[in-house]
Design a protein around this motif. Structure first.
Motif, PDB file in Angstrom:
ATOM      1  N   PRO A   1     -20.198  -4.791  -8.308  1.00 26.53           N
ATOM      2  CA  PRO A   1     -21.482  -5.216  -8.853  1.00 26.53           C
ATOM      3  C   PRO A   1     -21.768  -6.662  -8.513  1.00 26.53           C
ATOM      4  O   PRO A   1     -20.893  -7.516  -8.571  1.00 26.53           O
ATOM      5  N   ALA A   2     -22.976  -6.945  -8.119  1.00 26.81           N
ATOM      6  CA  ALA A   2     -23.389  -8.317  -7.821  1.00 26.81           C
ATOM      7  C   ALA A   2     -24.211  -8.843  -8.974  1.00 26.81           C
ATOM      8  O   ALA A   2     -24.981  -8.133  -9.601  1.00 26.81           O
ATOM      9  N   ALA A   3     -24.026 -10.135  -9.259  1.00 24.21           N
ATOM     10  CA  ALA A   3     -24.752 -10.731 -10.377  1.00 24.21           C
ATOM     11  C   ALA A   3     -26.214 -10.888 -10.034  1.00 24.21           C
ATOM     12  O   ALA A   3     -26.596 -11.005  -8.875  1.00 24.21           O
ATOM     13  N   GLY A   4     -27.032 -10.923 -11.066  1.00 24.23           N
ATOM     14  CA  GLY A   4     -28.456 -11.147 -10.861  1.00 24.23           C
ATOM     15  C   GLY A   4     -29.211  -9.851 -10.696  1.00 24.23           C
ATOM     16  O   GLY A   4     -28.655  -8.790 -10.469  1.00 24.23           O
ATOM     17  N   ARG A   5     -30.517  -9.957 -10.764  1.00 25.30           N
ATOM     18  CA  ARG A   5     -31.385  -8.783 -10.652  1.00 25.30           C
ATOM     19  C   ARG A   5     -31.657  -8.460  -9.199  1.00 25.30           C
ATOM     20  O   ARG A   5     -32.042  -9.332  -8.431  1.00 25.30           O
ATOM     21  N   PRO A   6     -31.434  -7.213  -8.767  1.00 25.45           N
ATOM     22  CA  PRO A   6     -31.687  -6.862  -7.366  1.00 25.45           C
ATOM     23  C   PRO A   6     -33.141  -7.081  -6.995  1.00 25.45           C
ATOM     24  O   PRO A   6     -34.042  -6.839  -7.782  1.00 25.45           O
ATOM     25  N   ARG A   7     -33.352  -7.524  -5.760  1.00 26.96           N
ATOM     26  CA  ARG A   7     -34.718  -7.719  -5.275  1.00 26.96           C
ATOM     27  C   ARG A   7     -35.341  -6.372  -4.946  1.00 26.96           C
ATOM     28  O   ARG A   7     -34.662  -5.403  -4.701  1.00 26.96           O
ATOM     29  N   GLU A   8     -36.637  -6.338  -4.924  1.00 23.41           N
ATOM     30  CA  GLU A   8     -37.352  -5.110  -4.607  1.00 23.41           C
ATOM     31  C   GLU A   8     -37.209  -4.793  -3.118  1.00 23.41           C
ATOM     32  O   GLU A   8     -37.597  -5.589  -2.264  1.00 23.41           O
ATOM     33  N   PRO A   9     -36.610  -3.631  -2.749  1.00 26.92           N
ATOM     34  CA  PRO A   9     -36.365  -3.316  -1.347  1.00 26.92           C
ATOM     35  C   PRO A   9     -37.621  -3.228  -0.495  1.00 26.92           C
ATOM     36  O   PRO A   9     -37.558  -3.386   0.700  1.00 26.92           O
ATOM     37  N   THR A  10     -38.762  -2.945  -1.110  1.00 23.14           N
ATOM     38  CA  THR A  10     -39.987  -2.818  -0.333  1.00 23.14           C
ATOM     39  C   THR A  10     -40.664  -4.163  -0.083  1.00 23.14           C
ATOM     40  O   THR A  10     -41.716  -4.211   0.531  1.00 23.14           O
ATOM     41  N   ASP A  11     -40.079  -5.237  -0.564  1.00 20.44           N
ATOM     42  CA  ASP A  11     -40.638  -6.567  -0.354  1.00 20.44           C
ATOM     43  C   ASP A  11     -40.675  -6.868   1.144  1.00 20.44           C
ATOM     44  O   ASP A  11     -39.636  -6.884   1.807  1.00 20.44           O
ATOM     45  N   PRO A  12     -41.860  -7.108   1.722  1.00 19.23           N
ATOM     46  CA  PRO A  12     -41.951  -7.349   3.169  1.00 19.23           C
ATOM     47  C   PRO A  12     -41.210  -8.601   3.607  1.00 19.23           C
ATOM     48  O   PRO A  12     -40.902  -8.750   4.787  1.00 19.23           O
ATOM     49  N   ALA A  13     -40.933  -9.509   2.658  1.00 15.97           N
ATOM     50  CA  ALA A  13     -40.212 -10.733   3.000  1.00 15.97           C
ATOM     51  C   ALA A  13     -38.700 -10.536   2.953  1.00 15.97           C
ATOM     52  O   ALA A  13     -37.950 -11.439   3.295  1.00 15.97           O
ATOM     53  N   ALA A  14     -38.239  -9.359   2.517  1.00 15.88           N
ATOM     54  CA  ALA A  14     -36.811  -9.103   2.413  1.00 15.88           C
ATOM     55  C   ALA A  14     -36.173  -9.089   3.801  1.00 15.88           C
ATOM     56  O   ALA A  14     -36.804  -8.740   4.794  1.00 15.88           O
ATOM     57  N   LEU A  15     -34.912  -9.468   3.845  1.00 13.82           N
ATOM     58  CA  LEU A  15     -34.180  -9.514   5.104  1.00 13.82           C
ATOM     59  C   LEU A  15     -34.006  -8.101   5.658  1.00 13.82           C
ATOM     60  O   LEU A  15     -33.599  -7.182   4.946  1.00 13.82           O
ATOM     61  N   SER A  16     -34.315  -7.918   6.949  1.00 13.94           N
ATOM     62  CA  SER A  16     -34.147  -6.611   7.576  1.00 13.94           C
ATOM     63  C   SER A  16     -32.802  -6.567   8.303  1.00 13.94           C
ATOM     64  O   SER A  16     -32.499  -7.428   9.124  1.00 13.94           O
ATOM     65  N   VAL A  17     -31.999  -5.573   7.952  1.00 18.10           N
ATOM     66  CA  VAL A  17     -30.644  -5.442   8.490  1.00 18.10           C
ATOM     67  C   VAL A  17     -30.507  -4.080   9.169  1.00 18.10           C
ATOM     68  O   VAL A  17     -30.830  -3.052   8.574  1.00 18.10           O
ATOM     69  N   LEU A  18     -30.015  -4.086  10.399  1.00 15.46           N
ATOM     70  CA  LEU A  18     -29.789  -2.843  11.132  1.00 15.46           C
ATOM     71  C   LEU A  18     -28.292  -2.673  11.363  1.00 15.46           C
ATOM     72  O   LEU A  18     -27.643  -3.548  11.934  1.00 15.46           O
ATOM     73  N   THR A  19     -27.740  -1.544  10.894  1.00 16.76           N
ATOM     74  CA  THR A  19     -26.330  -1.229  11.102  1.00 16.76           C
ATOM     75  C   THR A  19     -26.188  -0.316  12.309  1.00 16.76           C
ATOM     76  O   THR A  19     -26.832   0.727  12.375  1.00 16.76           O
ATOM     77  N   ALA A  20     -25.363  -0.723  13.264  1.00 17.65           N
ATOM     78  CA  ALA A  20     -25.077   0.103  14.443  1.00 17.65           C
ATOM     79  C   ALA A  20     -23.681   0.681  14.273  1.00 17.65           C
ATOM     80  O   ALA A  20     -22.675  -0.013  14.462  1.00 17.65           O
ATOM     81  N   GLU A  21     -23.629   1.935  13.867  1.00 15.99           N
ATOM     82  CA  GLU A  21     -22.340   2.578  13.589  1.00 15.99           C
ATOM     83  C   GLU A  21     -22.518   4.088  13.672  1.00 15.99           C
ATOM     84  O   GLU A  21     -23.564   4.621  13.285  1.00 15.99           O
ATOM     85  N   GLY A  22     -21.518   4.769  14.186  1.00 13.67           N
ATOM     86  CA  GLY A  22     -21.566   6.219  14.245  1.00 13.67           C
ATOM     87  C   GLY A  22     -21.663   6.820  12.851  1.00 13.67           C
ATOM     88  O   GLY A  22     -21.431   6.143  11.843  1.00 13.67           O
ATOM     89  N   ALA A  23     -22.037   8.091  12.800  1.00 15.80           N
ATOM     90  CA  ALA A  23     -22.214   8.766  11.509  1.00 15.80           C
ATOM     91  C   ALA A  23     -20.939   8.678  10.682  1.00 15.80           C
ATOM     92  O   ALA A  23     -19.866   9.086  11.119  1.00 15.80           O
ATOM     93  N   SER A  24     -21.046   8.108   9.490  1.00 15.40           N
ATOM     94  CA  SER A  24     -19.907   8.025   8.573  1.00 15.40           C
ATOM     95  C   SER A  24     -20.418   7.819   7.160  1.00 15.40           C
ATOM     96  O   SER A  24     -21.490   7.251   6.939  1.00 15.40           O
ATOM     97  N   HIS A  25     -19.633   8.300   6.212  1.00 14.18           N
ATOM     98  CA  HIS A  25     -19.999   8.143   4.807  1.00 14.18           C
ATOM     99  C   HIS A  25     -20.038   6.671   4.422  1.00 14.18           C
ATOM    100  O   HIS A  25     -20.925   6.224   3.690  1.00 14.18           O
ATOM    101  N   ASP A  26     -19.070   5.885   4.929  1.00 20.53           N
ATOM    102  CA  ASP A  26     -19.018   4.459   4.609  1.00 20.53           C
ATOM    103  C   ASP A  26     -20.258   3.728   5.115  1.00 20.53           C
ATOM    104  O   ASP A  26     -20.794   2.846   4.433  1.00 20.53           O
ATOM    105  N   ALA A  27     -20.713   4.061   6.325  1.00 21.49           N
ATOM    106  CA  ALA A  27     -21.901   3.405   6.885  1.00 21.49           C
ATOM    107  C   ALA A  27     -23.121   3.699   6.023  1.00 21.49           C
ATOM    108  O   ALA A  27     -23.941   2.807   5.752  1.00 21.49           O
ATOM    109  N   ASP A  28     -23.246   4.959   5.566  1.00 24.62           N
ATOM    110  CA  ASP A  28     -24.383   5.319   4.717  1.00 24.62           C
ATOM    111  C   ASP A  28     -24.307   4.596   3.376  1.00 24.62           C
ATOM    112  O   ASP A  28     -25.328   4.138   2.844  1.00 24.62           O
ATOM    113  N   LEU A  29     -23.095   4.475   2.819  1.00 23.64           N
ATOM    114  CA  LEU A  29     -22.931   3.737   1.555  1.00 23.64           C
ATOM    115  C   LEU A  29     -23.300   2.267   1.728  1.00 23.64           C
ATOM    116  O   LEU A  29     -23.912   1.662   0.835  1.00 23.64           O
TER     117      LEU A  29
END
Length: 239
Positions: free
Chosen positions: A6-34
């Motif tokens: 758990p991270a402290a603080g209130r999570p930011r709204e994921p749909t916020d257009p100013a939110a950081l965009s992160v792309l994960t390049a990884e083969g299909a795996s449960h860990d990558a999806d998590l």
């Protein structure tokens, strides 16, 4: 295994257009999806692609890439090198490989950080924040323009001018010239060119690259703009 704390603080709204965009390049795996779901819950605009070719196509449209070294189509170190040739986007390697050689090769190929799995979401987010602080301190160019002598290549308008005269080129010719000119003096291998321009590192280049190089030389009016390094690839720059 990827673990989330758990991270402290209130999570930011994921749909916020100013939110950081992160792309994960990884083969299909449960860990990558998590990992993607965890980042989304904490306000990031996170997505995953399963191949290096897809990551190369989208690297200019995100703020940061998380790269696994074990991808189905190309090695992650080669992907880091390809991304860095095309973009200044932040890159963090997230991998199960824990050798000094892999760390050294990844960082030399352009990665900004190296994280060994398993790691907690809290640690990963802390590393993302640290990398982005460094990236945002670096000055960015006002325009995506490469100028070498009398040659001007504008990636924004996809226009090439030589002695203030517009040079008409095809889409692939522009992408090829822009790639070579992005690192004047550096040699690009045929495989690297196929990965960057044709987005297919497994394809056999055959005469495709040579044909486009020959056409560019003719249109630029001088073969010395692009030099053939026999047995290796091509280099941009007047000799």
């Amino acid at each position: 295994m990827f673990t989330e704390k758990p991270a402290a603080g209130r999570p930011r709204e994921p749909t916020d257009p100013a939110a950081l965009s992160v792309l994960t390049a990884e083969g299909a795996s449960h860990d990558a999806d998590l990992r993607v779901l965890g980042l989304r819950r904490h306000g990031y605009r996170a997505e995953r692609v399963g191949t290096g070719a897809e990551a190369l196509q989208r690297c200019g449209k995100v703020d940061l890439l998380l790269v696994d070294l074990d991808l189905p189509d190309l090695d992650g170190v080669e992907l880091c090198r390809g991304i860095r040739a095309a973009s200044d986007v932040a890159v963090i390697v997230v991998t199960a490989r824990d050798t000094e050689l892999d760390r050294v090769l990844s960082l030399r190929a352009g990665a900004d950080d190296y994280v060994v799995k398993p790691c907690s979401l809290a640690e990963l987010m802390a590393r993302i924040e640290a990398v982005m602080r460094r990236v945002r301190l670096q000055p960015s160019l006002p325009d995506d323009v490469i100028t070498v002598g009398s040659l001007r290549i504008d990636h924004r308008t996809r226009e090439i001018r030589l002695d203030d005269r517009r040079i008409e080129v095809t889409r692939k010719e522009f992408d090829l010239l822009h790639l070579l000119a992005s690192r004047p003096g550096s040699v690009f291998s045929r495989r690297e060119i196929m990965t960057q321009v044709w987005s297919d590192p497994r394809a056999k280049p055959g005469r495709t690259i040579d044909t486009h190089i020959s056409s560019l030389r003719a249109k630029l009016g001088c073969s010395r703009w692009i030099t053939t390094v026999r047995g290796v690839g091509f280099r941009f720059g007047m000799s």
